[in-house]
Design a protein around this motif. Sequence first.
Motif: not given
Length: 321
Positions: A301-321
Amino acid sequence: MTKHRTRLAPSPTGALHIGNARTFLINWALAKQRSWDVVLRIEDLDSPRIKPWAHQQAIDVLQWLGMVCDEPALVQSAQPQPYLDAMKSLAQQGQIFRCDLTRREIERAAAAPHQSPSEGPSENRFPRHLRPTQKEAFLFEPTAASSYRFQIEDDLVTFEDQLQGPQAVNVAADIGDFVVWTQRQQPAYQLAVVVDDIRQGITDVVRGDDLLTSAARQTLIYKALGAAVPKWWHLPLVVGPDGRRLAKRHGDSRLITYLQAGVPAERVIGLIASYSGLCSTPVPMSLDDFTRSFVLDNIPRQQVVFTQESHQWLLADSSSS
Ligand code: GLU
């Protein structure tokens, strides 16, 4: 029984980001679980801010995430007539008036000493004493380079939000008579969204809670046009670590960046799942799994925080695809 319908309504004023994806995915899951139709609308009337590439990019990004809507998109700029018809109908009721005052003039008048103290100065509020008295100001001239405002009563506007409960908004104190038609001879957002939701048969509006107070203004327009007010579902926003709504200053969170970097859509959906109470940490997830496991009551019910960790997690295995 009326078929429920909801809509995804991106504005092509820039790239869609993680916050938009969250709103759209929750909207999608809600709709699919309840067999609602989901339609698409491209809200491209805010002409100075529209980016020519952003319309197609929004469609590409939604497709990448697997959200293919039930009908061809309604593109606002393609059909001006419904907005003109709505304005004519409001004018016939004496509900709108022409206003050629500049923002500065309105601000100055709002802070003027002859104002009653109960009105309190507000830089965004249109003070009642600026309403025109001449009859001609209440006629609608679509070709005039003038804005038109919707004349409001003093009453509180009340409505129920499906996520945030009962609401009571004092539009008169907060905003005053608000703009429904701009000097560019185009409908303003408040009018366009209502006209389009009516013509697309929308029964359920799911969107970010930055638009919660707009729902009060839109309720007034629905009523003036004699249309049924939809159900409102306003979701808490995704914000940056500083608590402000997600924007460029928080680094890159644009969906196109992940698409182009080869990030699987399942990673974005998995991150959003963790932002939607489906799992405590992100794990890649298909759209079908997101839709199946989504539980309305678990949305934070409260706001959700997008962090640099989230960004890094998204990019983590992008080179393998
Ligand atoms: N086009 C608006 C946006 O992208 C949404 C408007 C609405 O849902 O009413 O923020």
